[in-house]
Design a protein around this motif. Sequence first.
Motif, PDB file in Angstrom:
ATOM      1  N   VAL A  58      -1.615  -0.278   7.095  1.00  0.00           N
ATOM      2  CA  VAL A  58      -2.124   0.158   6.160  1.00  0.00           C
ATOM      3  C   VAL A  58      -2.551  -0.328   3.890  1.00  0.00           C
ATOM      4  O   VAL A  58      -1.488  -1.418   4.032  1.00  0.00           O
ATOM      5  CB  VAL A  58      -2.305   1.515   5.721  1.00  0.00           C
ATOM      6  N   ILE A  59      -3.315  -1.340   4.574  1.00  0.00           N
ATOM      7  CA  ILE A  59      -3.570  -1.690   2.443  1.00  0.00           C
ATOM      8  C   ILE A  59      -3.893  -0.896   1.319  1.00  0.00           C
ATOM      9  O   ILE A  59      -4.643   0.191   1.533  1.00  0.00           O
ATOM     10  CB  ILE A  59      -4.703  -2.868   2.821  1.00  0.00           C
ATOM     11  N   LYS A  60      -3.385   0.027   0.698  1.00  0.00           N
ATOM     12  CA  LYS A  60      -3.698   0.882   0.373  1.00  0.00           C
ATOM     13  C   LYS A  60      -3.464   0.815  -1.412  1.00  0.00           C
ATOM     14  O   LYS A  60      -3.464  -0.450  -1.790  1.00  0.00           O
ATOM     15  CB  LYS A  60      -2.024   1.533  -0.544  1.00  0.00           C
ATOM     16  N   GLY A  61      -4.954   0.940  -1.746  1.00  0.00           N
ATOM     17  CA  GLY A  61      -6.029   1.065  -2.951  1.00  0.00           C
ATOM     18  C   GLY A  61      -4.890   1.945  -4.081  1.00  0.00           C
ATOM     19  O   GLY A  61      -5.373   2.116  -5.353  1.00  0.00           O
ATOM     20  N   GLY A  62      -3.429   2.734  -3.960  1.00  0.00           N
ATOM     21  CA  GLY A  62      -3.703   3.695  -4.781  1.00  0.00           C
ATOM     22  C   GLY A  62      -2.190   3.523  -5.172  1.00  0.00           C
ATOM     23  O   GLY A  62      -1.425   2.410  -5.274  1.00  0.00           O
ATOM     24  N   TYR A  73      -0.800  -0.308 -11.033  1.00  0.00           N
ATOM     25  CA  TYR A  73      -0.789   1.347 -10.593  1.00  0.00           C
ATOM     26  C   TYR A  73       0.663   1.836 -10.442  1.00  0.00           C
ATOM     27  O   TYR A  73       0.957   2.932 -10.204  1.00  0.00           O
ATOM     28  CB  TYR A  73      -1.935   1.726  -8.691  1.00  0.00           C
ATOM     29  N   ARG A 118      -2.929   8.882 -14.677  1.00  0.00           N
ATOM     30  CA  ARG A 118      -3.813   7.793 -13.645  1.00  0.00           C
ATOM     31  C   ARG A 118      -4.647   7.270 -13.970  1.00  0.00           C
ATOM     32  O   ARG A 118      -5.142   6.258 -14.048  1.00  0.00           O
ATOM     33  CB  ARG A 118      -3.846   8.738 -12.143  1.00  0.00           C
ATOM     34  N   VAL A 138     -13.646   2.743  -2.257  1.00  0.00           N
ATOM     35  CA  VAL A 138     -11.560   2.806  -2.286  1.00  0.00           C
ATOM     36  C   VAL A 138     -11.527   1.153  -2.471  1.00  0.00           C
ATOM     37  O   VAL A 138     -10.984   0.572  -1.977  1.00  0.00           O
ATOM     38  CB  VAL A 138     -11.041   3.738  -2.893  1.00  0.00           C
ATOM     39  N   PRO A 139     -11.224   1.799  -0.138  1.00  0.00           N
ATOM     40  CA  PRO A 139     -11.003   1.067   0.589  1.00  0.00           C
ATOM     41  C   PRO A 139     -11.317  -0.855   0.495  1.00  0.00           C
ATOM     42  O   PRO A 139     -10.392  -1.630   0.786  1.00  0.00           O
ATOM     43  CB  PRO A 139     -10.238   1.159   1.780  1.00  0.00           C
ATOM     44  N   TRP A 140     -12.739  -0.707   0.392  1.00  0.00           N
ATOM     45  CA  TRP A 140     -13.480  -1.582   0.500  1.00  0.00           C
ATOM     46  C   TRP A 140     -12.600  -2.561  -0.553  1.00  0.00           C
ATOM     47  O   TRP A 140     -12.858  -3.812  -1.236  1.00  0.00           O
ATOM     48  CB  TRP A 140     -14.786  -1.908   0.641  1.00  0.00           C
ATOM     49  N   LEU A 181      -9.293  -3.608  -0.172  1.00  0.00           N
ATOM     50  CA  LEU A 181      -9.151  -5.163   0.617  1.00  0.00           C
ATOM     51  C   LEU A 181     -10.028  -6.383   0.425  1.00  0.00           C
ATOM     52  O   LEU A 181      -9.790  -7.823   0.365  1.00  0.00           O
ATOM     53  CB  LEU A 181     -10.123  -4.667   1.885  1.00  0.00           C
ATOM     54  N   VAL A 227       0.423  -9.096  -1.149  1.00  0.00           N
ATOM     55  CA  VAL A 227      -0.147  -9.146  -0.456  1.00  0.00           C
ATOM     56  C   VAL A 227       0.728  -7.921   0.599  1.00  0.00           C
ATOM     57  O   VAL A 227       0.714  -6.766   0.739  1.00  0.00           O
ATOM     58  CB  VAL A 227      -0.802  -9.464   0.896  1.00  0.00           C
ATOM     59  N   LEU A 228       2.443  -7.795   0.561  1.00  0.00           N
ATOM     60  CA  LEU A 228       2.823  -7.144   1.210  1.00  0.00           C
ATOM     61  C   LEU A 228       3.346  -5.937  -0.171  1.00  0.00           C
ATOM     62  O   LEU A 228       3.310  -4.928   0.961  1.00  0.00           O
ATOM     63  CB  LEU A 228       4.434  -7.765   0.932  1.00  0.00           C
ATOM     64  N   ALA A 278       0.454  -4.262   0.618  1.00  0.00           N
ATOM     65  CA  ALA A 278       0.408  -3.200   1.996  1.00  0.00           C
ATOM     66  C   ALA A 278       1.298  -2.145   2.365  1.00  0.00           C
ATOM     67  O   ALA A 278       2.453  -2.381   2.087  1.00  0.00           O
ATOM     68  CB  ALA A 278       0.524  -4.305   3.504  1.00  0.00           C
ATOM     69  N   MET A 300      -2.756  11.642  -1.637  1.00  0.00           N
ATOM     70  CA  MET A 300      -3.537  10.211  -2.681  1.00  0.00           C
ATOM     71  C   MET A 300      -3.781   8.940  -2.136  1.00  0.00           C
ATOM     72  O   MET A 300      -4.339   7.953  -3.487  1.00  0.00           O
ATOM     73  CB  MET A 300      -2.701   9.921  -4.101  1.00  0.00           C
ATOM     74  N   ALA A 301      -3.251   7.897  -1.356  1.00  0.00           N
ATOM     75  CA  ALA A 301      -3.484   7.240  -0.662  1.00  0.00           C
ATOM     76  C   ALA A 301      -4.747   6.754  -0.725  1.00  0.00           C
ATOM     77  O   ALA A 301      -5.672   7.390   0.080  1.00  0.00           O
ATOM     78  CB  ALA A 301      -2.307   6.194   0.225  1.00  0.00           C
ATOM     79  N   MET A 302      -5.416   5.670  -1.173  1.00  0.00           N
ATOM     80  CA  MET A 302      -6.881   5.341  -0.082  1.00  0.00           C
ATOM     81  C   MET A 302      -6.542   4.393   0.249  1.00  0.00           C
ATOM     82  O   MET A 302      -5.965   2.809  -0.015  1.00  0.00           O
ATOM     83  CB  MET A 302      -7.817   4.578  -1.564  1.00  0.00           C
ATOM     84  N   LYS A 303      -7.036   3.960   1.925  1.00  0.00           N
ATOM     85  CA  LYS A 303      -6.702   2.789   2.827  1.00  0.00           C
ATOM     86  C   LYS A 303      -7.728   2.199   3.854  1.00  0.00           C
ATOM     87  O   LYS A 303      -8.908   2.887   3.804  1.00  0.00           O
ATOM     88  CB  LYS A 303      -5.182   4.014   3.512  1.00  0.00           C
ATOM     89  N   ALA A 304      -7.661   0.538   3.368  1.00  0.00           N
ATOM     90  CA  ALA A 304      -7.671   0.037   4.480  1.00  0.00           C
ATOM     91  C   ALA A 304      -6.659  -0.280   5.316  1.00  0.00           C
ATOM     92  O   ALA A 304      -5.569  -0.413   5.165  1.00  0.00           O
ATOM     93  CB  ALA A 304      -8.094  -1.318   4.161  1.00  0.00           C
ATOM     94  N   VAL A 305      -7.364  -0.384   6.595  1.00  0.00           N
ATOM     95  CA  VAL A 305      -6.587  -0.603   7.906  1.00  0.00           C
ATOM     96  C   VAL A 305      -6.708  -1.780   8.229  1.00  0.00           C
ATOM     97  O   VAL A 305      -7.678  -2.186   9.359  1.00  0.00           O
ATOM     98  CB  VAL A 305      -7.309   0.435   9.138  1.00  0.00           C
ATOM     99  N   ILE A 306      -5.720  -2.572   8.859  1.00  0.00           N
ATOM    100  CA  ILE A 306      -5.537  -3.880   9.316  1.00  0.00           C
ATOM    101  C   ILE A 306      -4.914  -2.861  10.333  1.00  0.00           C
ATOM    102  O   ILE A 306      -4.280  -2.299  10.981  1.00  0.00           O
ATOM    103  CB  ILE A 306      -4.756  -5.083   9.247  1.00  0.00           C
ATOM    104  N   LEU A 336      -0.088  -7.465  11.002  1.00  0.00           N
ATOM    105  CA  LEU A 336       0.278  -7.936   9.447  1.00  0.00           C
ATOM    106  C   LEU A 336       0.925  -9.571   9.414  1.00  0.00           C
ATOM    107  O   LEU A 336       0.263 -10.128   8.332  1.00  0.00           O
ATOM    108  CB  LEU A 336       0.663  -6.472   8.329  1.00  0.00           C
ATOM    109  N   VAL A 368     -11.938  -0.592   7.833  1.00  0.00           N
ATOM    110  CA  VAL A 368     -11.875   0.432   6.575  1.00  0.00           C
ATOM    111  C   VAL A 368     -12.713   1.052   7.201  1.00  0.00           C
ATOM    112  O   VAL A 368     -13.472   1.781   7.338  1.00  0.00           O
ATOM    113  CB  VAL A 368     -12.903   0.024   5.332  1.00  0.00           C
TER     114      VAL A 368
END
Lengths: 238, 238
Positions: A6-10, A76, A86, A163-165, A168, A224-225, A228, B1-7, B168, B230
């Motif tokens: 999972v890539i987290k934007g939060g 963040y 926030r 948000v996820p876009w 990413l 990145v790590l 993710a 609260m996580a906003m996620k893009a998924v690999i 990943l 995503v």
Amino acid sequence: MAMKAVIKGGDGGGGCMVVVAHVLAVAATAMVLVWCVHFRGGLALRSHNKQLIFNTHPVLMVLGLVVLAAEAILSYRSLSIIVSSRDARKKVHLGLHAVGLALGGVGIYAVFKYHAEADIPNLYSLHSWIGIATISLYALHWLLAFLTFFFPGASHDTRRSAVPWHALLGLLVFALAVGNAQLGFLEKLTFLQAPPLRLSRYGAEALLVNFTALVVLLLGVAVVLATANVDSTKYTAM
Amino acid sequence: MAMKAVIKGGDGGGGCMVVVAHVLAVAATAMVLVWCVHFRGGLALRSHNKQLIFNTHPVLMVLGLVVLAAEAILSYRSLSIIVSSRDARKKVHLGLHAVGLALGGVGIYAVFKYHAEADIPNLYSLHSWIGIATISLYALHWLLAFLTFFFPGASHDTRRSAVPWHALLGLLVFALAVGNAQLGFLEKLTFLQAPPLRLSRYGAEALLVNFTALVVLLLGVAVVLATANVDSTKYTAM
């Protein structure tokens, strides 16, 4: 059947990698300054020594599009203890990216000015092509994010979908900046190792430039790590 | 609260990007062959013309660590219609990566052989450093995945935990290979544009090399986007 990283934007996650990224960001800044000031003679935007104008280019690009961009991406998480709001952290994220973009803009101005004054052609190398594409995508991404998440701001549902876009595609632009920094270090060092300077291939300056590039690359990997967040507890095995 | 893009390490998703990636993979193969055969004189592992030995290096690296690696990464999705058995697709994934790794190994052998026969020093450039690191990580990643997922195979729980890390970290190694290909194209073209050859900076060959590098880069982006899925429906907005 999906197995997911999972890539987290939060908020939250990747604490150790955030610390590693901060250390690498300081190291990258110090190393590119030692190279350009100690080995290459210093920084200037106006000088009879045109090389000094060039030298501002790697310093500002690393500081702007890599170091400040990395700090903006991680803000963040980095600030979650000392800045509880926030909304305030969102402004730091936005502001750091804006300063990074501005420094990158001046850095690109510097290299065009150097080319003009030293009579070197523009925009023939892969580094320059990817560089123009990267800073354009960076600026476009910043602008779209500003309009979507800050002012005037899109609807709640649109923001939720975006948000996820944002996370990413933002990481992809950051990866382009890190990769293009590698191209820049390699290109400049290859010029310095060719006639007339014929810099030693295994000398102190060559090693410094290559290790600076590696620190920038590891900074990119750490970001990145840190961003993710691998969570496989919910998924079936391969 | 996580906003996620998924690999995703598994099936499904990113269909359009998979097609784009296949097209770019064919284009990258054709372009690097046109460059090395038409413009640079052809390929050989034994020749009095040492440049022909060098030429096998970019062809095998692009074919092995970029094109076949991309097809291996995408194989679960590409083959989901024609190969119904998940186990068979896993063998294709494993096999394509093995062939890619082997071609990459021969490609690195070729450039060391060229250096030895043309009296050029080894391992001084950033491209060579990152290249050795990348193929070593690629081989290590393949071996660990073979032991974990294929033979003897870890426990169900371990495999379940390992899959998102496998996806990943595998994508990170692939990104290193794509980025290092950029460094290689830039380095070789910079040599060709220096004395004695002084290749035109805006000529047909220079444009072909830069566009080949861009196609390889876009292939890398397409693989990442095809692999990322995503999905923001479950998450809160920023």
